[in-house]
Design an enzyme around this catalytic site. Structure first.
Site, PDB file in Angstrom:
ATOM      1  N   HIS A  96      26.521  32.411  50.099  1.00 18.83           N
ATOM      2  CA  HIS A  96      27.092  31.409  49.037  1.00 18.83           C
ATOM      3  C   HIS A  96      26.975  31.340  48.369  1.00 18.83           C
ATOM      4  CE1 HIS A  96      25.436  27.631  50.693  1.00 18.83           C
ATOM      5  NE2 HIS A  96      24.897  27.984  51.670  1.00 18.83           N
ATOM      6  N   ASP A 141      27.674  28.543  46.174  1.00 22.02           N
ATOM      7  CA  ASP A 141      27.917  26.803  45.954  1.00 22.02           C
ATOM      8  C   ASP A 141      26.918  26.040  46.449  1.00 22.02           C
ATOM      9  OD1 ASP A 141      28.982  27.418  48.436  1.00 22.02           O
ATOM     10  OD2 ASP A 141      29.452  25.594  48.966  1.00 22.02           O
ATOM     11  N   GLU A 194      31.602  26.375  50.030  1.00 18.41           N
ATOM     12  CA  GLU A 194      30.045  26.537  51.696  1.00 18.41           C
ATOM     13  C   GLU A 194      30.341  25.302  52.042  1.00 18.41           C
ATOM     14  OE1 GLU A 194      27.241  27.172  55.313  1.00 18.41           O
ATOM     15  OE2 GLU A 194      27.612  26.304  52.665  1.00 18.41           O
ATOM     16  N   ASP A 237      21.835  32.607  55.659  1.00 20.80           N
ATOM     17  CA  ASP A 237      21.937  31.193  55.000  1.00 20.80           C
ATOM     18  C   ASP A 237      21.115  30.021  56.063  1.00 20.80           C
ATOM     19  OD1 ASP A 237      22.536  28.439  54.036  1.00 20.80           O
ATOM     20  OD2 ASP A 237      24.521  28.753  54.652  1.00 20.80           O
TER      21      ASP A 237
END
Length: 410
Positions: A77, A79, A140, A164
């Site tokens: 992701h 963000d 996210e 992640d």
């Protein structure tokens, strides 16, 4: 084969681009430029407008030399937490860290850098792999919003690997819980706290009584609960008329989660009734649990890649959520990989370069292992798709290559 210096340089460049949640446009445009240079057919969807972001998700397709091979999805992701702005990364003793009291935003820009470096290496070395799909989500950090609004019909991947998770490489998260967010608006009666408190109904006191009756924290090995937000009152000399409470419940077991969420709502209802207050509850299932078994393809591929990289694979269970939950819920078997981050979401966040490079090597090897597996002609069984499981083994006709005596990870 992974170029460590280039990997680190890419990460440092990404970190310097501010992309707090809902303000990801600049980093999205930068990523689209880099992906285009790598020959990735990429687009930015319009999902961001549905949840308040200035950028949606990036969806990309990298065409491999083996169109008949297993299709792999790599995801991260773009963000960061809202505090992830004006970051100045530095390197000390082989460890990347923030120069000031900020987060490092390795969650998840380390994942982005790994995806870019893996694609660059495949292209430079002309490696024989299958097609690679890319999903880079936005929003996210505010509840997996980008992934939830993703048009999954655009994806054709057979397996997915989400980059992640913190910790050293060699682990794989195969389990994560379902998650209920719980909100309650409590309404009492305002009154002067000194002149006539008996005329008031204290909404904060009702909330406090309810919370004191809840089971919070670690309930058991697979279940947790928390109340994290309380807002109410206008002045210390006024009996508070309103109070807002926000909490959560998580469990790998759907029965336990249902019972826990219900008990938290019951506690609020009882306390409000006793105080003479009213309340309005809201419960939202933010995401569903997943459990990928060890004999399913993502884990088998991961284990083989670990062996080639000289790593001992570790199976992990998470108490948090990620885009992995969303992919599994929609029929793409997915696991989450640690990429070397330590102390994510804090000003002590670091990224050891040695682990960062090894995580990139492992992801590259995952793509190469998948590229040696041939997909059959039949599509995904609809029942299995709804259950979030793998394609039938007979349909995939997938076979892991023979073993090697020495690690061959590039």
């Amino acid at each position: 084969m992974i170029n460590r210096d280039r990997l680190v340089e890419t990460f440092m460049s990404l970190v310097k681009i501010n992309s707090p949640v809902f303000k990801e446009r600049k980093v999205a445009e930068y990523l689209l430029h880099l992906l285009a240079e790598l020959g990735v057919e990429a687009m930015l969807d319009e999902s961001g407008s549905q949840y308040g972001s200035d950028a949606g998700n990036i969806i990309g397709h990298f065409r491999g030399r083996r169109p008949d091979a297993l299709r792999v999805l790599l995801s991260a992701h773009m963000d960061t937490l809202v505090s992830g702005v004006d970051i100045e990364p530095i390197i000390e003793n082989g460890i990347i860290k923030p120069a000031t009291k900020t987060i490092l935003a390795a969650d998840d820009k380390a994942g982005l850098a790994i995806i870019l470096e893996v694609l660059r290496t495949i292209k430079e070395k002309d490696l024989e792999v299958g097609d690679v799909e890319i999903v880079i989500s936005s929003g996210e950090e505010e509840g997996l919003l980008g992934a939830k609004h993703l048009d999954l019909s655009l994806l054709k991947a057979d397996v997915a690997f989400v980059l992640d998770s913190d910790g050293p490489p060699g682990g794989v998260t195969t389990r994560a819980p379902s998650y209920d967010s719980i909100k309650a608006w409590i309404k009492g009666q305002a009154a002067h706290a000194g002149a006539c408190p008996e005329k008031g109904i204290n909404a904060i006191a009702a909330a406090a009584r309810a919370i004191s009756q809840m089971k919070l924290g670690r309930i058991d090995e697979e279940t947790t609960a928390n109340v994290g937000v309380i807002k109410g009152g206008v002045a210390r000399n006024v009996v508070p008329e309103e109070c807002y409470v926000e909490g959560e419940a998580r469990s790998h077991d759907p029965r336990k989660l249902a019972e826990l969420t219900a008990s938290m709502i019951d506690a609020l209802q009882r306390a409000c009734a006793e105080a003479g207050a009213t309340f309005h509850p809201e419960v939202i299932r933010e995401f569903e649990a997943f459990h990928v078994l060890e004999d399913q393809l993502p884990v088998r591929i991961f284990q083989e890649a670990c062996r080639r990289c000289g790593l001992k694979p570790r199976t992990l269970s998470s108490g948090g959520g990620s885009d992995t939950n969303i992919f599994n819920a929609h029929g793409i078997p997915a696991v989450n990989l640690p990429i070397g981050i330590r102390d994510a979401h804090t000003d002590k966040e670091t990224l050891p370069i040695k682990d960062f490079e090894l995580a990139a090597r492992l992801v590259l090897e995952i793509v190469r292992v998948a590229g040696e597996m041939v997909v059959g002609e039949k599509g995904v069984n609809e029942h299995e798709k709804k259950q979030g499981s793998c394609r039938k083994e007979a349909e995939l006709q997938a076979r892991l290559p023979g073993s090697h005596s020495e690690p061959v990870c590039g």
